[in-house]
Design a protein around this motif. Structure first.
Motif, PDB file in Angstrom:
ATOM      1  N   LYS A  34      14.589  20.550 -40.819  1.00  0.00           N
ATOM      2  CA  LYS A  34      14.516  20.251 -42.398  1.00  0.00           C
ATOM      3  C   LYS A  34      13.020  19.912 -42.590  1.00  0.00           C
ATOM      4  N   LYS A  35      12.613  20.237 -43.878  1.00  0.00           N
ATOM      5  CA  LYS A  35      11.366  19.651 -44.413  1.00  0.00           C
ATOM      6  C   LYS A  35      11.727  18.285 -44.975  1.00  0.00           C
ATOM      7  N   LEU A  36      10.603  17.447 -44.789  1.00  0.00           N
ATOM      8  CA  LEU A  36      10.722  16.128 -45.322  1.00  0.00           C
ATOM      9  C   LEU A  36       9.516  15.835 -46.533  1.00  0.00           C
ATOM     10  N   ARG A  37      10.383  15.327 -47.662  1.00  0.00           N
ATOM     11  CA  ARG A  37       9.827  15.220 -48.873  1.00  0.00           C
ATOM     12  C   ARG A  37       9.939  13.529 -49.105  1.00  0.00           C
ATOM     13  N   PRO A  38       9.403  12.560 -48.503  1.00  0.00           N
ATOM     14  CA  PRO A  38       9.814  11.116 -48.785  1.00  0.00           C
ATOM     15  C   PRO A  38       9.787  10.756 -50.130  1.00  0.00           C
ATOM     16  N   HIS A  39      10.492   9.969 -50.678  1.00  0.00           N
ATOM     17  CA  HIS A  39      10.327   9.047 -51.905  1.00  0.00           C
ATOM     18  C   HIS A  39       9.482   7.924 -51.762  1.00  0.00           C
ATOM     19  N   ILE A  40       8.499   7.968 -52.745  1.00  0.00           N
ATOM     20  CA  ILE A  40       7.633   6.645 -52.511  1.00  0.00           C
ATOM     21  C   ILE A  40       7.683   5.579 -53.312  1.00  0.00           C
ATOM     22  N   LYS A  41       9.183   5.424 -54.063  1.00  0.00           N
ATOM     23  CA  LYS A  41       9.624   4.500 -54.910  1.00  0.00           C
ATOM     24  C   LYS A  41       9.659   3.231 -54.103  1.00  0.00           C
ATOM     25  N   THR A  42       9.934   3.315 -52.826  1.00  0.00           N
ATOM     26  CA  THR A  42      10.116   2.201 -52.062  1.00  0.00           C
ATOM     27  C   THR A  42       8.551   1.427 -51.744  1.00  0.00           C
ATOM     28  N   HIS A  43       7.624   2.300 -51.333  1.00  0.00           N
ATOM     29  CA  HIS A  43       6.365   1.658 -50.958  1.00  0.00           C
ATOM     30  C   HIS A  43       5.185   1.701 -52.116  1.00  0.00           C
ATOM     31  N   LYS A  44       5.348   2.456 -52.899  1.00  0.00           N
ATOM     32  CA  LYS A  44       4.262   2.839 -54.189  1.00  0.00           C
ATOM     33  C   LYS A  44       2.974   2.536 -53.719  1.00  0.00           C
ATOM     34  N   LEU A  45       2.742   3.132 -52.463  1.00  0.00           N
ATOM     35  CA  LEU A  45       1.257   3.156 -52.267  1.00  0.00           C
ATOM     36  C   LEU A  45       0.566   4.446 -51.655  1.00  0.00           C
ATOM     37  N   PRO A  46      -0.202   4.832 -52.371  1.00  0.00           N
ATOM     38  CA  PRO A  46      -0.935   6.064 -51.943  1.00  0.00           C
ATOM     39  C   PRO A  46      -1.424   6.005 -50.344  1.00  0.00           C
ATOM     40  N   MET A  47      -1.819   4.953 -49.832  1.00  0.00           N
ATOM     41  CA  MET A  47      -2.117   5.172 -48.167  1.00  0.00           C
ATOM     42  C   MET A  47      -0.985   5.505 -47.305  1.00  0.00           C
ATOM     43  N   PHE A  48       0.294   5.103 -47.910  1.00  0.00           N
ATOM     44  CA  PHE A  48       1.372   5.392 -46.955  1.00  0.00           C
ATOM     45  C   PHE A  48       1.838   6.908 -47.512  1.00  0.00           C
ATOM     46  N   ALA A  49       1.737   7.121 -48.783  1.00  0.00           N
ATOM     47  CA  ALA A  49       2.112   8.587 -48.949  1.00  0.00           C
ATOM     48  C   ALA A  49       1.095   9.510 -48.301  1.00  0.00           C
ATOM     49  N   ARG A  50      -0.028   9.098 -48.041  1.00  0.00           N
ATOM     50  CA  ARG A  50      -0.900  10.019 -47.595  1.00  0.00           C
ATOM     51  C   ARG A  50      -0.544  10.228 -45.842  1.00  0.00           C
ATOM     52  N   ARG A  51       0.012   9.198 -45.244  1.00  0.00           N
ATOM     53  CA  ARG A  51       0.223   8.757 -44.037  1.00  0.00           C
ATOM     54  C   ARG A  51       1.388   9.740 -43.576  1.00  0.00           C
ATOM     55  N   GLN A  52       2.366   9.747 -44.426  1.00  0.00           N
ATOM     56  CA  GLN A  52       3.503  10.501 -44.529  1.00  0.00           C
ATOM     57  C   GLN A  52       3.191  11.821 -44.482  1.00  0.00           C
ATOM     58  N   LEU A  53       2.277  12.417 -45.150  1.00  0.00           N
ATOM     59  CA  LEU A  53       1.815  13.809 -45.320  1.00  0.00           C
ATOM     60  C   LEU A  53       1.201  14.248 -43.848  1.00  0.00           C
ATOM     61  N   GLU A  54       0.353  13.092 -43.223  1.00  0.00           N
ATOM     62  CA  GLU A  54      -0.364  13.535 -42.043  1.00  0.00           C
ATOM     63  C   GLU A  54       0.663  13.594 -41.004  1.00  0.00           C
ATOM     64  N   LEU A  55       1.741  13.054 -41.059  1.00  0.00           N
ATOM     65  CA  LEU A  55       2.766  13.000 -39.925  1.00  0.00           C
ATOM     66  C   LEU A  55       3.655  14.221 -40.165  1.00  0.00           C
ATOM     67  N   GLY A  56       3.434  15.200 -41.308  1.00  0.00           N
ATOM     68  CA  GLY A  56       4.221  16.310 -41.348  1.00  0.00           C
ATOM     69  C   GLY A  56       4.933  16.350 -42.572  1.00  0.00           C
ATOM     70  N   ALA A  57       4.990  15.462 -43.711  1.00  0.00           N
ATOM     71  CA  ALA A  57       5.931  15.712 -44.806  1.00  0.00           C
ATOM     72  C   ALA A  57       4.973  16.941 -45.652  1.00  0.00           C
ATOM     73  N   ILE A  58       5.999  17.531 -46.080  1.00  0.00           N
ATOM     74  CA  ILE A  58       5.380  18.716 -47.080  1.00  0.00           C
ATOM     75  C   ILE A  58       4.990  18.268 -48.568  1.00  0.00           C
ATOM     76  N   GLY A  59       5.544  17.120 -48.789  1.00  0.00           N
ATOM     77  CA  GLY A  59       5.007  16.461 -50.278  1.00  0.00           C
ATOM     78  C   GLY A  59       5.833  15.328 -50.330  1.00  0.00           C
ATOM     79  N   ILE A  60       5.966  14.707 -51.497  1.00  0.00           N
ATOM     80  CA  ILE A  60       6.269  13.480 -51.908  1.00  0.00           C
ATOM     81  C   ILE A  60       7.238  13.620 -53.094  1.00  0.00           C
ATOM     82  N   THR A  61       7.973  12.647 -53.199  1.00  0.00           N
ATOM     83  CA  THR A  61       9.052  12.564 -54.377  1.00  0.00           C
ATOM     84  C   THR A  61       8.536  11.106 -55.192  1.00  0.00           C
ATOM     85  N   CYS A  62       8.693  11.400 -56.582  1.00  0.00           N
ATOM     86  CA  CYS A  62       8.410  10.353 -57.302  1.00  0.00           C
ATOM     87  C   CYS A  62       9.302  10.246 -58.605  1.00  0.00           C
TER      88      CYS A  62
END
Length: 352
Positions: A34-62
């Motif tokens: 499955k593709k991972l598109r994590p929701h950023i509502k929990t952390h709200k931090l661009p630095m962690f969104a970028r890290r999620q993408l670095e690890l393989g997420a295809i995009g993010i959810t807001c």
């Protein structure tokens, strides 16, 4: 600075636990295909969104346009907003956002689709619209597979829109029922020769369930990055997997069995969990935060063999971490008890 030197109340985030949680989730999604598109509502931090993408997420959810704008400003280029966007002001902002990133949204009504269609008119750059399906959660969503097909046909009637697929936020522990709903819908779409390129499914509580939603092509967990008492109660890891704590100071000991903390509803929120109280005090696991006023947390120490003194600092694992993230301007990233970074919560308070 050592973590114990922080002024309180303060959010403390253990970077190593965060990293372990992120890697575990990405590995799990990869194993499932499955593709991972994590929701950023929990952390709200661009630095962690970028890290999620670095690890393989295809995009993010807001969840809100304001959050998506913050993330786009930080360089995130693929964002899904699983929300009905209603009203002239919001649609104007949505169009501006669509002009600079890969954007997708949802709809569950003709009214919402027609609103998109009136604003998005460029056939060369259409807005991708997924249909939200109520698979038992009782929130938003079309009520049947036939309704989903009809709305997809409505979307296809606008040159500036394209049907992007299906999405749902499923009820907890109802994986088979959700799969049945979606499989029925997919069969009906196939019978109508309508391609469904994407089936987007939440959520963190069922993310590590032994069996997942087979119909899903992408997963949108959010709370997993930090975890909290609710997630632990749902079987989503243990307290040791909780990366975020609220550091508080004992400001009063009115009786031998009562302590008062400088964290109330303005810093812990008032959400309840299956476990007693308004949060887990790491240093005093048998203590119970029985009540929250705005600036006071009342703690029952009657079952705790050891008792804190006035001036002592404690760490609290919140019941619902997403709400707590939205209460603070700043978080403190720690490693081995040392504060290594202080980060503004860039997307906090973005309610529109």
């Amino acid at each position: 600075m050592r973590v114990e030197d922080l002024d309180t109340p303060a959010i403390v985030i253990d970077r190593r636990i965060v990293e372990a949680n992120l890697k575990r989730a990405q590995d799990h999604a990869d194993r499932q295909g499955k593709k991972l598109r994590p929701h950023i509502k929990t952390h709200k931090l661009p630095m962690f969104a970028r890290r999620q993408l670095e690890l393989g997420a295809i995009g993010i959810t807001c969840q809100k346009i304001g959050e998506a704008e913050v993330m786009a400003d930080a360089g995130i280029t693929d964002i899904f907003i699983p929300y009905n966007i209603i009203g002239t002001a919001k649609l104007r902002r949505l169009k501006a956002l669509h002009a600079r990133i890969t954007l997708s949204v949802t709809a569950d009504s003709v009214t919402t689709v027609d609103g998109y269609g009136a604003v998005f008119t460029d056939a060369a750059h259409p807005l991708s619209v997924l249909i939200e399906c109520d698979t038992g959660g009782g929130r938003c969503g079309v009520q049947s597979a036939a309704d989903a097909v009809a709305l997809a046909e409505r979307i296809a009637g606008f040159p500036g829109l394209r049907f992007g697929g299906l999405m749902t936020y499923p009820p907890r522990q109802k994986v088979s029922e959700v799969d049945d709903w979606l499989e029925e819908a997919l069969a009906l779409f196939a019978a109508k020769s309508i391609a469904v390129e994407r089936v987007s499914v939440g959520n963190s509580p069922d993310f590590y369930a032994p069996t997942g939603v087979d119909a899903a092509t992408e997963l949108r967990p959010g709370t997993y990055i930090y975890s909290d008492r609710m997630q632990v109660a749902f079987g989503h890891g243990t307290l040791e997997n909780c990366a975020l704590t609220v550091m508080a100071t004992v400001v009063s000991r009115p009786t031998p069995d009562r302590a008062v903390l400088d964290t109330g509803s303005k810093s812990l929120a008032a959400d309840l969990s299956r476990a007693p109280g308004h949060g887990h005090i790491v240093e005093y696991p048998d203590a119970v935060i029985t009540m929250l006023n705005e600036e006071h947390g009342i703690v029952d120490l009657s079952r705790s063999a050891k008792k804190p003194a006035i001036g002592d600092k404690v760490r609290i694992i919140p019941n619902h971490v997403c709400v707590v993230s939205n209460l603070f301007d700043l978080v403190h990233i720690v490693e081995d008890g040392e504060v290594v970074e202080q980060v503004p919560v860039a997307a906090r308070g973005k309610l529109r």
